[in-house]
Design an enzyme around this catalytic site. Structure first.
Site, PDB file in Angstrom:
ATOM      1  N   GLU A 193     -32.168 -25.844  19.169  1.00 40.10           N
ATOM      2  CA  GLU A 193     -31.702 -26.811  18.175  1.00 40.10           C
ATOM      3  C   GLU A 193     -30.884 -27.857  18.920  1.00 40.10           C
ATOM      4  OE1 GLU A 193     -32.608 -26.988  15.142  1.00 40.10           O
ATOM      5  OE2 GLU A 193     -33.615 -25.066  14.908  1.00 40.10           O
ATOM      6  N   CYS A 234     -25.329 -33.247  14.630  1.00 38.15           N
ATOM      7  CA  CYS A 234     -26.591 -33.497  15.341  1.00 38.15           C
ATOM      8  C   CYS A 234     -27.563 -34.334  14.525  1.00 38.15           C
ATOM      9  CB  CYS A 234     -27.239 -32.171  15.753  1.00 38.15           C
ATOM     10  SG  CYS A 234     -27.609 -31.068  14.379  1.00 38.15           S
TER      11      CYS A 234
END
Length: 445
Positions: free
Chosen positions: A214, A248
């Site tokens: 991720e 993110c």
């Protein structure tokens, strides 16, 4: 790193390896009992977790409570509530014979490693752990060494809930992570930067371990000039400036028509001032987060300075307080692709605006660069939306909103290529931590 830590890592790994036969046969009830222990421990230590996170990076209490605590509890409960359905073998029939059948069985991968990030240090470590446990695995966990207070309380949460043969946690700096990556794990789940993701994948390749990465990237946001600018501003303000942009999937930069750019920026400033600021120049410390450390603060200041030197203009913000590691919510215009700020993920509270005339310009710009983790479009024009979705690639996309797709467990969450490999959340997390075994069954004569 002390030899004792190395020995402990190897000992715990072997201990967990020995549990795999029993874990493969674990029932939904047994897995749910583990998850309940996990949930109970999180609840018991809730205020300590919040305090630890706020010590590591000054975050507003309500942000920590919602994202880190409620997000973790939601992930655990979602796995608990769906175990039977997810674990059940799925009949798929056979293409060979009407007398045959095919089924899909989901079995644990084995010993898993979960390496957490610093930006949401608790939830982004514990949510993958919940998925791993739901799939029947054991796990070894390590949080970021940038958030040692959070790591300390996470260790308490885990040790209160689990025997180390079920879940173990190791604390420390990069040497500990390096030693962990030397072990032949069955699956590695990493959340963090693309550069470190490459290191993790290289280590996994030595043992041919599967990985979930991720990562991040520059997530573009596109505003159609016909869209409600106030609605877009409210949503972008939250998605970009909560956690000081250290998310993110935060909007990294904005594409907007020049004729509405200044009007949008004015609306956005009004929204930002109401939500995050004491005055036009000073963020409200009770509502706004610090940059995690001096290194990242200085990195972002360098990006900003380069943009200004190359001709970018500050629309609002642009105040850097090194003593407090805060960067006021900032919007830039007259931004060009050659600026450093357009060449790496910003991961801070600065939003560059670029202009476009035709949506194909935007599509070409996005496609000429690394595939982003997320892409956002604000438009009521379905043809424009379809054009963007069909001709760009991103880990996820959201229409007329930003960031919120992360919380929708009906959708897989993950990146593509440099923004990530694999996905999780809901059933997708269960499958990510499972081996999907195809079984062919021929009717007996």
């Amino acid at each position: 790193m002390e030899q004792q830590v190395k020995d402990d890592i190897q000992r715990v790994f072997q201990l967990q390896k020995k549990q795999q036969k029993a874990l493969r046969a674990s029932t939904a009830e047994q897995r749910r009992e583990k998850l309940q222990r996990f949930l109970d421990s999180v609840i018991a230590h809730e205020e300590e977790i919040i305090e630890a996170i706020r010590k590591d990076v000054r975050k507003p209490y309500h942000e920590v409570k919602k994202a880190e605590i409620e997000g973790t509890k939601k992930a655990i409960r979602d796995n608990m509530n769906n175990l039977e359905q997810w674990m059940a073998p799925k009949e798929v029939g056979s293409s060979l014979s009407p007398d045959a059948n095919g089924i899909l069985m989901y079995e644990p991968k084995g010993v898993t490693l979960i390496l957490g990030p610093w930006n949401y240090p608790f939830m982004l470590t514990m949510a993958p752990l919940a998925a791993s446990l739901a799939a029947g695995n054991s796990a070894i966990v390590k949080l970021s060494d940038f958030t040692m207070n959070t790591s300390n309380i996470a260790a308490k949460v885990i040790r209160d809930a689990f025997d180390e043969k079920e879940v173990a946690i190791f604390e420390g700096e990069v040497e500990v992570a390096t030693e962990l990556l030397d072990q032949p794990f069955d699956h590695i789940f990493f959340t963090g930067s693309t550069n470190v993701g490459k290191i993790v994948m290289t280590a996994a390749a030595k043992h041919l371990a599967s990985v979930t990465l991720e990562l991040g990237g520059k997530s573009p946001t596109i505003i159609d000039s016909e869209y409600d600018l106030m609605d877009a501003a409210k949503k972008i303000a939250v998605g970009k400036f909560v956690n000081a942009g250290q998310t993110c999937i935060a909007p990294d930069y904005l594409f907007i028509k020049k004729d509405v750019q200044d009007r949008f920026a004015g609306i956005l400033q009004t929204v930002v001032n109401a939500g995050f600021m004491e005055d036009d120049h000073t963020p409200d410390r009770s509502k706004f987060t610090q940059i995690v450390n001096d290194r990242n603060f200085n990195r972002v200041k360098d990006l900003f300075d380069d943009a200004i030197e190359r001709g970018a203009e500050v629309v609002f913000g642009g105040v850097f307080d090194a003593s407090d590691r805060t960067i006021s919510p900032t919007v830039l215009k007259n931004v060009t692709p050659d600026m450093k700020i357009m060449q790496e993920e910003i991961f801070a509270s600065i939003l560059p605006m670029m202009n476009y005339e035709d949506i194909d310009e935007v599509i070409d710009y996005v496609n000429d660069r690394d595939k982003p983790l997320a892409l956002y479009v604000f438009s009521k024009n379905q043809d424009l939306i379809d054009n963007v979705l069909q001709h760009t690639t991103s880990g996820n996309a959201a229409i007329n909103d930003v960031v919120v797709h992360f919380s929708d467990v009906n959708l897989p969450f993950g990146g593509v290529n440099t923004s990530g490999i694999g996905s999780y959340h809901g059933v997708y997390g269960f499958k990510e931590f499972s081996h999907e075994k195809g079984v062919f069954i021929q009717a007996a004569e």
